[in-house]
Design a protein around this motif. Sequence first.
Motif, PDB file in Angstrom:
ATOM      1  N   ALA A  61      52.122  91.039  54.948  1.00  0.00           N
ATOM      2  CA  ALA A  61      52.352  92.484  55.360  1.00  0.00           C
ATOM      3  C   ALA A  61      51.009  93.064  55.051  1.00  0.00           C
ATOM      4  O   ALA A  61      50.695  93.900  56.219  1.00  0.00           O
ATOM      5  CB  ALA A  61      53.044  93.373  54.852  1.00  0.00           C
ATOM      6  N   ALA A  62      50.279  92.517  53.847  1.00  0.00           N
ATOM      7  CA  ALA A  62      49.124  92.810  53.936  1.00  0.00           C
ATOM      8  C   ALA A  62      47.931  92.265  55.371  1.00  0.00           C
ATOM      9  O   ALA A  62      46.242  92.539  55.752  1.00  0.00           O
ATOM     10  CB  ALA A  62      48.456  92.520  52.751  1.00  0.00           C
ATOM     11  N   THR A  63      47.824  91.194  56.618  1.00  0.00           N
ATOM     12  CA  THR A  63      47.375  90.442  56.709  1.00  0.00           C
ATOM     13  C   THR A  63      46.837  91.390  58.181  1.00  0.00           C
ATOM     14  O   THR A  63      46.016  90.721  59.223  1.00  0.00           O
ATOM     15  CB  THR A  63      48.102  89.116  57.355  1.00  0.00           C
ATOM     16  OG1 THR A  63      49.361  90.009  58.737  1.00  0.00           O
ATOM     17  CG2 THR A  63      48.714  88.204  56.598  1.00  0.00           C
ATOM     18  N   GLY A  64      47.728  92.920  58.443  1.00  0.00           N
ATOM     19  CA  GLY A  64      47.030  93.832  59.079  1.00  0.00           C
ATOM     20  C   GLY A  64      48.547  93.641  60.352  1.00  0.00           C
ATOM     21  O   GLY A  64      47.949  94.262  61.387  1.00  0.00           O
ATOM     22  N   VAL A  65      49.415  92.839  60.746  1.00  0.00           N
ATOM     23  CA  VAL A  65      51.058  93.024  61.367  1.00  0.00           C
ATOM     24  C   VAL A  65      50.965  94.407  61.190  1.00  0.00           C
ATOM     25  O   VAL A  65      50.900  94.801  60.169  1.00  0.00           O
ATOM     26  CB  VAL A  65      51.585  92.100  61.063  1.00  0.00           C
ATOM     27  CG1 VAL A  65      51.505  90.674  61.401  1.00  0.00           C
ATOM     28  CG2 VAL A  65      52.417  91.989  59.593  1.00  0.00           C
ATOM     29  N   ASP A  66      51.720  94.890  62.474  1.00  0.00           N
ATOM     30  CA  ASP A  66      52.572  96.831  62.477  1.00  0.00           C
ATOM     31  C   ASP A  66      53.732  96.153  61.451  1.00  0.00           C
ATOM     32  O   ASP A  66      53.845  97.125  61.393  1.00  0.00           O
ATOM     33  CB  ASP A  66      52.374  96.587  63.984  1.00  0.00           C
ATOM     34  CG  ASP A  66      50.903  96.763  64.600  1.00  0.00           C
ATOM     35  OD1 ASP A  66      50.341  97.179  63.999  1.00  0.00           O
ATOM     36  OD2 ASP A  66      50.565  95.403  65.690  1.00  0.00           O
ATOM     37  N   PHE A  67      54.275  94.815  61.971  1.00  0.00           N
ATOM     38  CA  PHE A  67      56.128  95.357  61.194  1.00  0.00           C
ATOM     39  C   PHE A  67      56.628  93.921  61.032  1.00  0.00           C
ATOM     40  O   PHE A  67      55.607  92.554  60.938  1.00  0.00           O
ATOM     41  CB  PHE A  67      57.150  94.850  62.514  1.00  0.00           C
ATOM     42  CG  PHE A  67      56.443  96.002  63.965  1.00  0.00           C
ATOM     43  CD1 PHE A  67      57.056  97.047  63.431  1.00  0.00           C
ATOM     44  CD2 PHE A  67      55.981  96.520  65.042  1.00  0.00           C
ATOM     45  CE1 PHE A  67      56.623  98.544  64.288  1.00  0.00           C
ATOM     46  CE2 PHE A  67      55.698  97.017  65.854  1.00  0.00           C
ATOM     47  CZ  PHE A  67      56.503  98.330  65.175  1.00  0.00           C
ATOM     48  N   VAL A  68      57.005  93.557  59.993  1.00  0.00           N
ATOM     49  CA  VAL A  68      57.488  92.042  59.468  1.00  0.00           C
ATOM     50  C   VAL A  68      58.988  92.747  58.958  1.00  0.00           C
ATOM     51  O   VAL A  68      59.285  93.247  59.060  1.00  0.00           O
ATOM     52  CB  VAL A  68      57.250  92.604  57.161  1.00  0.00           C
ATOM     53  CG1 VAL A  68      58.304  91.497  56.949  1.00  0.00           C
ATOM     54  CG2 VAL A  68      56.013  92.354  57.677  1.00  0.00           C
ATOM     55  N   SER A  69      59.656  91.611  59.821  1.00  0.00           N
ATOM     56  CA  SER A  69      61.288  91.672  59.903  1.00  0.00           C
ATOM     57  C   SER A  69      61.532  89.958  59.233  1.00  0.00           C
ATOM     58  O   SER A  69      61.429  89.149  59.095  1.00  0.00           O
ATOM     59  CB  SER A  69      61.834  91.109  61.854  1.00  0.00           C
ATOM     60  OG  SER A  69      60.959  89.908  62.180  1.00  0.00           O
ATOM     61  N   VAL A  70      62.785  91.388  58.842  1.00  0.00           N
ATOM     62  CA  VAL A  70      63.811  90.029  57.533  1.00  0.00           C
ATOM     63  C   VAL A  70      64.902  89.828  58.029  1.00  0.00           C
ATOM     64  O   VAL A  70      65.393  90.880  57.803  1.00  0.00           O
ATOM     65  CB  VAL A  70      63.304  90.858  56.301  1.00  0.00           C
ATOM     66  CG1 VAL A  70      63.945  89.577  54.841  1.00  0.00           C
ATOM     67  CG2 VAL A  70      62.023  90.181  56.007  1.00  0.00           C
ATOM     68  N   GLY A  71      65.683  89.167  58.613  1.00  0.00           N
ATOM     69  CA  GLY A  71      66.970  88.771  58.172  1.00  0.00           C
ATOM     70  C   GLY A  71      68.587  89.059  57.276  1.00  0.00           C
ATOM     71  O   GLY A  71      69.386  89.305  57.226  1.00  0.00           O
TER      72      GLY A  71
END
Length: 287
Positions: free
Chosen positions: A259-269
Motif C-alpha cells: 500500500a505504501a508504494t503509491g498505488v490507489d487501491f489494494v485488493s484482497v480476495g
Amino acid sequence: MSGFTLGGFDLDVFVRETLAEDLGIGLPGGGHDVTSESVIPADARFSGVMDSRDAIAVAGLPIAEAFFRALDPGIELEMLVADGDEVEAGTDLMRLSGNARAMLTAERSALNTVQHLSGIATMVRTYVRMMDNPDCTLLDTRKTIPGLRMLEKYAVRMGGGSNHRMGLWDAAMIKDNHVLVAGDVGEAVRRAVEAGVQEIICEVDRIDQIEPALQAGATRLLLDNMDPQTLRIAVALVNGRVPTEASGGIDMNTIKAKAATGVDFVSVGRLTQSAPAADIGLDFTPV
C-alpha cells in the motif's frame, strides 16, 4: 421486516428462501421445526440476548432481525449496537422477546448470517488497520459465496473497506486469459474500447505491458503479483494517468509495504473468501 434495504438484494426473498431451506419446505415430511413443535408449547415465550464472544466489527444485525420478525411479527426487539460498530468481546448486540418456537426456528439462520458477515467485517477492519494508509483504499474481489455477494460486499463496507466491481456487468476486467485470446494486452483493451465499455480495468504482470494498455485506453491498471519495488516502478511509469491497484500475494504481512508504494487501491480476495465466522451466541430464558 427490519426496514433494511440494499441495492440489488431482496431481503424478503433471502429470508423466505433461507428459512425454507432450514425447514425443508417442499420436501417429504418437511415444512416445520419438528424439535420445537414437539418440545416447546405453542404459547411459550422466550427472552434472549445475542452477544459477541469475540472483539468484532458488527455486520448483519438488521438481517437477523428480519428472520425473527418473519416468524413472529410481534416480537419485541432492541438493537444495542449498529452495523459497522467495533465492539469488545462480551458485548450484547441485540435483545429480543417473543414466541419461543418462532425464536428457536429463526435462531440458526439469524446467527449464521451475523457470524459470517461480522467475520468479514472484522477481517476487513484488521486489514485496514494493518495497511495504515489513508491514501490507499482496500477493495474486495468477486471471490464471494454464490448467492451471498451483495451481503458479503455490504459486510466489507461495514468493516471500512470498499467494493471492487460487483460482477461481470459493471466493468471490464481484462486478465491473462483474455489477453491470450486477443493476442496481446493492447489488442484486448482496444476491443473493449471499441465495444463501448466505459470502465476498463486491465491486469498487467509485467512492466512492459503498462504502456500498451494505457495507449489502448485502459481506465485502471491492476498490477498483479508485483513486489513493492516493482510496484513503485509501475506507479512511477503510470504517473497518475489512471488509478492503479495492487493485487496478488497480499496478506497481513505484506499489505502495508504494498500500500505504501503509491498505488490507489489494494485488493484482497480472502476478505470474502476466507474470513472466519465471528463467535456470536444467542442465549434464551423462558418468560
